[in-house]
Structures are given as structure tokens and as C-alpha cells.
Design a protein around this motif. Structure first.
Motif, PDB file in Angstrom:
ATOM      1  N   THR A  65      10.701 -38.325 -69.097  1.00 41.64           N
ATOM      2  CA  THR A  65      11.184 -39.503 -69.806  1.00 41.64           C
ATOM      3  C   THR A  65      12.085 -39.053 -70.943  1.00 41.64           C
ATOM      4  O   THR A  65      11.728 -38.155 -71.707  1.00 41.64           O
ATOM      5  CB  THR A  65      10.016 -40.334 -70.374  1.00 41.64           C
ATOM      6  N   GLU A  75      19.451 -45.147 -71.460  1.00 37.47           N
ATOM      7  CA  GLU A  75      18.127 -44.534 -71.335  1.00 37.47           C
ATOM      8  C   GLU A  75      17.320 -45.203 -70.225  1.00 37.47           C
ATOM      9  O   GLU A  75      16.672 -44.524 -69.423  1.00 37.47           O
ATOM     10  CB  GLU A  75      17.376 -44.636 -72.660  1.00 37.47           C
ATOM     11  N   ASN A  79      16.050 -43.200 -66.998  1.00 41.11           N
ATOM     12  CA  ASN A  79      14.608 -43.068 -66.800  1.00 41.11           C
ATOM     13  C   ASN A  79      14.143 -43.742 -65.512  1.00 41.11           C
ATOM     14  O   ASN A  79      13.203 -43.276 -64.858  1.00 41.11           O
ATOM     15  CB  ASN A  79      13.855 -43.637 -68.004  1.00 41.11           C
TER      16      ASN A  79
END
Length: 256
Positions: A65, A75, A79
Motif C-alpha cells: 500500500t 494513490e 493501490n
């Protein structure tokens, strides 16, 4: 399934801090040293390893992560991709176990998946995902995710260039490097296309695996067996700037 935290690594990037000021701060003591400074950005990489064993099948699957890129949308996108890769590996393990149970016998299968931070600079983050399998014979595959921290996006090979001329330019450079390596070392054998080997290497794929190293160089990657015999393993080629510079997009992260 056993769940254990393999490692948790936090990388701090303090941009815009004068080296001399940092040294002076540390010399003054902990109270006024590095801990008193506020970093311009904090990139956090959290790794976890999950292990499972059933019916003769074993799996060790890592998750990663990423946070602190300064762009929540980016992000989330990154992820989700990493989570999907790890989940796909686990589902493959589950399929092997299900087949063994259906057959009423144990199997011999091992799967390992992990992530490596290949490059982490102010401009670029590159993550390598590697998966190996052993079931009689073995396989090893890698994939790469390149993030532009400055443009806040995932990079593609085609996106680095103005047009598709990069395929021929990079392929020509790699072919020359292959020939040079074989001339320098008799033990190396690359599968170059020829009259005797019409299926040999002639050109990269438009979406060939790549990463940008910490020197800002473009590195083209091939999995084991892709361009050479298995004993040579996976192969990488750092592409010459002269070969691609006219084709690069303006403000390219290559040789930043």
C-alpha cells in the motif's frame, strides 16, 4: 490463512531543505535537529505478507500500500492495481487447491509474489511486482508500475514518446546490445530473429515492460525465456539516450 506483517518501511523525503542548515540543526541536538523539521512530503510504503498451505500447495503473497504521493486519486488508482495483482495470485493458489481437493490427492505447488521499490526519487516511483511458481517446472514473471510524482500519473511506455517510432529505435538499440554481449561472453545466447530462427527477437512490444532507474534512464525488461534461454534468467537493457532522445516527449522523465 496466516496473516503476518513482513515489513513496514517509511521513506521520508525532505525537499527544499538546505544541506548546511540540516547539518547545523543536527549538531544543535535532537530538540532542534531533524525531528524539528517538517518534511515537504512523506511517502509511506507498507508491505504485508500472507502465507497459506493446504493440500500440498503453498503460497506466500505480499501486498503493498502506497501513501503520501500528494494525490489521493493517483494513490487510489495505484493501490487498487496492486491489490488486484495480489488478489489474482491468491485466487490462482485457491484454484490449485480446489483441483487437488477434487482429485482427492495432494499436489506439489508453490507460489510466491512480492513487491520491490526499484526507484524512489523526487520525480519517479517505480514498483516491481514479481511472481514465481514452482510445480514440476518453474516460472518467474515481473511487471512494473512507474509513477510520475511531478505529473501525478502512471506512466506508459508509449506515453514517453511523441510517436510509435520508439518501437523501432529501442529495438535497434537492444539488438545491438545483445550482439555486443554475445561477442564479449561466449556463454550468452540471445534469440535474435534470423533465417534459422524466424521466431527470434526482432522488436519490443508496444507495451513492453520497463522502468526508469534512479539515474533517469529507461530500462527495458524481458521475462525469463522471453529473449534468451532459461539459464540466463530475466534480461534488462538500459537504452541509450542517443537512440531515443529525438522521440521523447517534452519534459520527459527520462534523463531528468
Amino acid at each position: 490463512m496466516k496473516n503476518s506483517v513482513k515489513k513496514s518501511v517509511t521513506v521520508l523525503v525532505a525537499a527544499g531543505v538546505l544541506f548546511g542548515g540540516l547539518q547545523a540543526g543536527i549538531a544543535m541536538g535532537a530538540a532542534n535537529g531533524l525531528s524539528a523539521l517538517k518534511p515537504a512530503s512523506v511517502n509511506t510504503y507498507t508491505f504485508k505478507t500472507y502465507t497459506a498451505q493446504q493440500n500440498g500447495a503453498e503460497a506466500q503473497i505480499e501486498t503493498l500500500t502506497v501513501s503520501g504521493l500528494g494525490d489521493q486519486k493517483l494513490e487510489k488508482q495505484l493501490n487498487e492495481i496492486l491489490a488486484k495483482d495480489s488478489q489474482a495470485a491468491y485466487e490462482q493458489y485457491q484454484q490449485v487447491v480446489a483441483q487437488a481437493q477434487k482429485a482427492g490427492e495432494d499436489t506439489h505447488f508453490a507460489l510466491n509474489m512480492d513487491y520491490t521499490i526499484k526507484t524512489d526519487t523526487a520525480q519517479i516511483l517505480t514498483i516491481e511486482a514479481a511472481e514465481s511458481q514452482a510445480a514440476g517446472s518453474g516460472s518467474y514473471e515481473r511487471s512494473y508500475y512507474n509513477v510520475s510524482k511531478t505529473d501525478h500519473k502512471l506512466l506508459t511506455l508509449a506515453g514517453l514518446f511523441k510517436n510509435d517510432g520508439y518501437i523501432q529505435a529501442i529495438s535497434k538499440d537492444i539488438t545491438a546490445q545483445m550482439s555486443q554481449r554475445m561477442q564479449a561472453d561466449d556463454s550468452l545466447v540471445y534469440d535474435l530473429k534470423s533465417a534459422d530462427d524466424p521466431q527470434g527477437f526482432a522488436a519490443i512490444k508496444a507495451d513492453q515492460d520497463f522502468y526508469i532507474n534512479d539515474k533517469g534512464q529507461l530500462v527495458i525488461c524481458f521475462d525469463k525465456y522471453e529473449v534468451a534461454p532459461g539459464y540466463m534468467g530475466a534480461q534488462e537493457f538500459v537504452i541509450s539516450l542517443d537512440a531515443i532522445q529525438p522521440l521523447l516527449q517534452d519534459n520527459s522523465p527520462i534523463w531528468f
